[in-house]
Design an enzyme around this catalytic site. Structure first.
Site, PDB file in Angstrom:
ATOM      1  N   SER A 123       0.855  -1.223   0.029  1.00 43.25           N
ATOM      2  CA  SER A 123      -0.057   0.028  -0.041  1.00 43.25           C
ATOM      3  C   SER A 123       0.984   1.237  -0.240  1.00 43.25           C
ATOM      4  O   SER A 123       2.108   1.417   0.506  1.00 43.25           O
ATOM      5  CB  SER A 123      -0.928  -0.004   1.090  1.00 43.25           C
ATOM      6  OG  SER A 123      -1.691   1.260   1.532  1.00 43.25           O
ATOM      7  N   TYR A 137      -2.227  -0.369  10.359  1.00 46.96           N
ATOM      8  CA  TYR A 137      -2.477  -0.790   8.840  1.00 46.96           C
ATOM      9  C   TYR A 137      -1.124  -0.365   8.031  1.00 46.96           C
ATOM     10  O   TYR A 137      -0.734  -1.294   7.414  1.00 46.96           O
ATOM     11  CB  TYR A 137      -3.629  -0.132   8.228  1.00 46.96           C
ATOM     12  CG  TYR A 137      -3.867  -0.295   6.889  1.00 46.96           C
ATOM     13  CD1 TYR A 137      -4.504  -1.631   6.438  1.00 46.96           C
ATOM     14  CD2 TYR A 137      -3.252   0.443   5.699  1.00 46.96           C
ATOM     15  CE1 TYR A 137      -4.873  -1.824   5.219  1.00 46.96           C
ATOM     16  CE2 TYR A 137      -3.471   0.187   4.379  1.00 46.96           C
ATOM     17  CZ  TYR A 137      -4.411  -1.067   4.107  1.00 46.96           C
ATOM     18  OH  TYR A 137      -4.541  -1.074   2.824  1.00 46.96           O
TER      19      TYR A 137
END
Length: 231
Positions: A123, A137
């Protein structure tokens, strides 16, 4: 991604948690592309032993796996120190430990084949430490990015013909974030997945997707002051 790879003529081995969706996907794909083979298995990646079982079964079913995409993940995490450890732990376990198990299972198969292409979906949040609900995250996604790079380094060191690609998607609107407010440089799922598949097909070692603006944003994130990045 499955639909796009099917369009390119690939046989597909697909695993996920919801069997009814997998069955419908298989039906749809074979109707559109009757010359490919599609097999699916139900898999919850929090069950680590099942990961090895399912991957090995796919390898036996097909005889050879050319590429494995490590893509499963959750987007739910909370600000550190606010009493939400269980949520953050689950995010870290699914997004890193489960990814580690998938990489272990995939690389075992590729080493036995002496060939393969491991793709790890990280990501853009992996580029820097981020505040609030992104902290755990982003840390987990940074972890799998470094994991993939370490595997790539090992392949270079041992001279094994196994490719490793790390994908850094920007904001893509999918079920994981469907209720979130509009996000910077956001694209829809079709645009995002086309960019991901193109990057994978290119064989690049690393790719920010869509390339514009995220390749530029990624470089900026690495060098701008943390206060600016956090905003």
């Amino acid at each position: 991604m499955a639909r796009l790879f099917a369009k390119l003529g690939y046989n597909l081995a697909i695993c996920a948690r919801r069997g009814e969706r997998l069955e419908q996907l298989k039906v749809d794909l074979l109707q559109s592309y009757p010359n490919i083979r599609v097999e699916y298995k139900i898999l919850d990646v929090s069950d680590y032993e099942s990961i090895f079982k399912v991957f090995d079964e796919f390898a036996a079913d097909f005889g050879h796996l050319d590429r494995i995409v490590v893509n499963a993940g959750v987007g739910d995490s909370r600000r550190i120190g606010k009493g939400r450890f269980k949520i953050n732990r689950r995010t870290a376990e699914i997004n890193f430990i489960s990814a580690l198990a998938q990489c272990e299972a995939a690389m075992k198969i590729f080493r036995e084949q002496n060939a393969g292409h491991l793709v790890v979906i990280s990501s853009m949040s992996a580029m820097r430490g981020l505040p609030g609900h992104m902290t755990t995250y982003g840390a987990a996604k940074a972890g799998i990015a470094h994991l993939a790079e370490g595997i790539r380094a090992d392949m270079l060191l041992t001279k094994l013909p196994i490719k490793v690609t790390t994908i850094y998607p920007g904001y893509i609107r999918t079920e994981i974030n469907k209720d979130a407010k509009p996000l910077p440089f956001e694209v829809d799922a079709d645009t995002g997945t086309k960019a991901i598949v193109a990057a994978i097909e290119s064989g690049a070692e690393e790719a920010c997707v869509p390339s514009l603006p995220w390749s530029i944003v990624g470089q900026a994130m690495k060098h701008l002051p943390l206060q600016i990045v956090s905003k």
